[in-house]
Design a protein around this motif. Structure first.
Motif, PDB file in Angstrom:
ATOM      1  N   ALA A 288      42.699  40.700  34.862  1.00 32.84           N
ATOM      2  CA  ALA A 288      42.996  39.745  35.935  1.00 32.84           C
ATOM      3  C   ALA A 288      43.217  40.436  37.279  1.00 32.84           C
ATOM      4  N   LYS A 289      43.554  41.716  37.246  1.00 33.59           N
ATOM      5  CA  LYS A 289      43.785  42.453  38.486  1.00 33.59           C
ATOM      6  C   LYS A 289      42.517  42.612  39.315  1.00 33.59           C
ATOM      7  N   GLN A 290      41.359  42.321  38.718  1.00 31.98           N
ATOM      8  CA  GLN A 290      40.086  42.376  39.441  1.00 31.98           C
ATOM      9  C   GLN A 290      39.621  40.984  39.873  1.00 31.98           C
ATOM     10  N   GLU A 291      40.558  40.042  39.900  1.00 33.50           N
ATOM     11  CA  GLU A 291      40.283  38.663  40.336  1.00 33.50           C
ATOM     12  C   GLU A 291      39.256  37.964  39.441  1.00 33.50           C
ATOM     13  N   GLY A 292      39.423  38.166  38.144  1.00 33.86           N
ATOM     14  CA  GLY A 292      38.609  37.470  37.157  1.00 33.86           C
ATOM     15  C   GLY A 292      39.367  37.413  35.855  1.00 33.86           C
ATOM     16  N   LEU A 293      39.010  36.451  34.993  1.00 34.54           N
ATOM     17  CA  LEU A 293      39.734  36.366  33.728  1.00 34.54           C
ATOM     18  C   LEU A 293      38.741  36.047  32.609  1.00 34.54           C
ATOM     19  N   ILE A 294      39.121  35.176  31.681  1.00 38.69           N
ATOM     20  CA  ILE A 294      38.347  35.020  30.445  1.00 38.69           C
ATOM     21  C   ILE A 294      37.014  34.322  30.703  1.00 38.69           C
ATOM     22  N   ARG A 295      37.021  33.216  31.458  1.00 36.64           N
ATOM     23  CA  ARG A 295      35.733  32.560  31.735  1.00 36.64           C
ATOM     24  C   ARG A 295      34.809  33.505  32.496  1.00 36.64           C
ATOM     25  N   CYS A 296      35.367  34.279  33.408  1.00 39.97           N
ATOM     26  CA  CYS A 296      34.553  35.192  34.212  1.00 39.97           C
ATOM     27  C   CYS A 296      33.821  36.230  33.364  1.00 39.97           C
ATOM     28  N   SER A 297      34.395  36.581  32.227  1.00 38.95           N
ATOM     29  CA  SER A 297      33.811  37.645  31.419  1.00 38.95           C
ATOM     30  C   SER A 297      32.937  37.121  30.283  1.00 38.95           C
ATOM     31  N   THR A 298      32.567  35.840  30.347  1.00 44.08           N
ATOM     32  CA  THR A 298      31.711  35.237  29.323  1.00 44.08           C
ATOM     33  C   THR A 298      30.495  34.570  29.946  1.00 44.08           C
ATOM     34  N   LEU A 299      29.382  34.640  29.239  1.00 44.20           N
ATOM     35  CA  LEU A 299      28.158  33.934  29.608  1.00 44.20           C
ATOM     36  C   LEU A 299      27.691  33.144  28.382  1.00 44.20           C
ATOM     37  N   PRO A 300      28.057  31.862  28.270  1.00 44.98           N
ATOM     38  CA  PRO A 300      27.659  31.072  27.109  1.00 44.98           C
ATOM     39  C   PRO A 300      26.141  30.856  27.063  1.00 44.98           C
ATOM     40  N   LEU A 301      25.583  30.978  25.873  1.00 44.78           N
ATOM     41  CA  LEU A 301      24.147  30.792  25.673  1.00 44.78           C
ATOM     42  C   LEU A 301      23.824  29.513  24.896  1.00 44.78           C
ATOM     43  N   LEU A 302      24.682  29.202  23.919  1.00 46.07           N
ATOM     44  CA  LEU A 302      24.374  28.058  23.055  1.00 46.07           C
ATOM     45  C   LEU A 302      25.662  27.334  22.674  1.00 46.07           C
ATOM     46  N   ARG A 303      25.690  26.038  22.941  1.00 45.22           N
ATOM     47  CA  ARG A 303      26.734  25.142  22.456  1.00 45.22           C
ATOM     48  C   ARG A 303      26.060  23.995  21.727  1.00 45.22           C
ATOM     49  N   ASP A 304      26.799  23.370  20.808  1.00 43.00           N
ATOM     50  CA  ASP A 304      26.260  22.197  20.097  1.00 43.00           C
ATOM     51  C   ASP A 304      26.006  21.072  21.081  1.00 43.00           C
TER      52      ASP A 304
END
Length: 304
Positions: A288-304
């Motif tokens: 978080a100290k780099q101004e990003g958190l969990i959503r920032c570190s993910t790239l979703p490819l497939l959801r139902d």
């Protein structure tokens, strides 16, 4: 590779999770491109690589717990590849490469092996060099695409402005059947408490019909009111300026009833549980100290 992303909360099946391997160490102040990183460089509290690796591996274990296929970028030596959200975005079955600031332009190379497995007809790249957007500014909600932008005349000189109106127009052109709504966000190159780096730093849908929001991040009251009217005020969890600074809206949904959240977000996590959402808590305070958190570190490819 199969792609399908319609929203932020449907059951996740596959995702790209960033990597903190070989981030290049602590940058010089003049090399940093967000005010929160600069704040921690000056304070001597910039995150250590081993700590960030441990935080990301904890998220990977949660994905594995829920049988989510996890891909990681191939390591580029001495290069920050944590925030995969920004390098591309999947909307429906289209993989759209972001047009990013030059300092981050090589990040896409780390997932080229995945792009090579996608039908070329489904890979989109903006032709114009003046069309800017990053995935953190693009939030999907079924027939709506919400996009954070910056409309100031100083856009070209504002390093924390990552999506311009040309980028909004590009997404609108790609998806003419979607309702594309942009939001002008407040930016600050010097004060992280007054800087909405991306839309997901101040707004995030959760569950089926609820959202996390920080009112003061929107430059125009009408933009904030649009979301109040859309979701209903009773379905919004309003976070404070301090909570926005700590990235409370940057959680990540595995399903509409499962959210990964930072363990220190006590007020938010209690609210999520009160609306029958399972909260998978992780330590993510270093990243978080780099101004990003969990959503920032993910790239979703497939959801139902």
């Amino acid at each position: 590779m199969k792609l399908n992303i319609q929203n932020e909360t449907s059951r996740l099946r596959s995702v790209v999770l960033g990597t903190a391997n070989s981030t290049g160490g602590e940058p010089k102040i003049e090399e940093a491109y967000d005010p929160k990183s600069i704040e921690h460089i000056k304070a001597g509290t910039y995150p250590k690589e081993l700590d960030m690796i441990a935080e990301m591996n904890a998220v990977a274990r949660i994905f594995e717990k829920y049988d989510v296929d996890v891909y990681r970028p191939q390591t580029i030596e001495d290069y920050n590849q944590i925030f995969t959200r920004d390098i591309a975005i999947v909307i429906e079955d289209k993989f759209i490469k972001s047009n990013m600031i030059p300092d981050r332009s090589k990040e896409i190379d780390g997932i080229q092996y995945l792009i090579d497995d996608i039908s070329p007809n489904n890979v989109c790249t903006a032709v114009s060099g003046n069309t800017h957007f990053e995935g953190g500014d693009i939030v999907l909600h079924n027939d709506h695409i919400f996009i954070g932008t910056y409309k100031g005349d100083d856009y070209d000189n504002c390093i924390v402005a990552r999506t311009n109106m040309n980028g909004v127009a590009y997404i609108r052109e790609l998806f003419p059947n979607k309702i594309v709504k942009e939001f002008d966000l407040k930016k600050s190159t010097i004060d992280p408490k007054n800087n909405a780096l991306h839309l997901d730093c101040c707004f995030q849908p959760v569950g089926k019909n609820k959202a996390i929001i920080h009112k003061e991040a929107f430059k125009n009251k009408e933009d904030y009111q649009y979301l109040v009217d859309f979701f209903g005020n009773e379905n919004l969890f309003h976070i404070t300026k301090k909570e926005m600074y700590h990235m409370n809206s940057n959680v990540f949904s595995i399903d509409d009833n499962v959210v990964i959240s930072e363990k220190n977000f006590t007020r938010l996590n209690n609210w999520l549980r009160s609306i029958n959402i399972t909260v998978e808590e992780v330590n993510y305070a270093e990243i978080a100290k780099q101004e990003g958190l969990i959503r920032c570190s993910t790239l979703p490819l497939l959801r139902d």
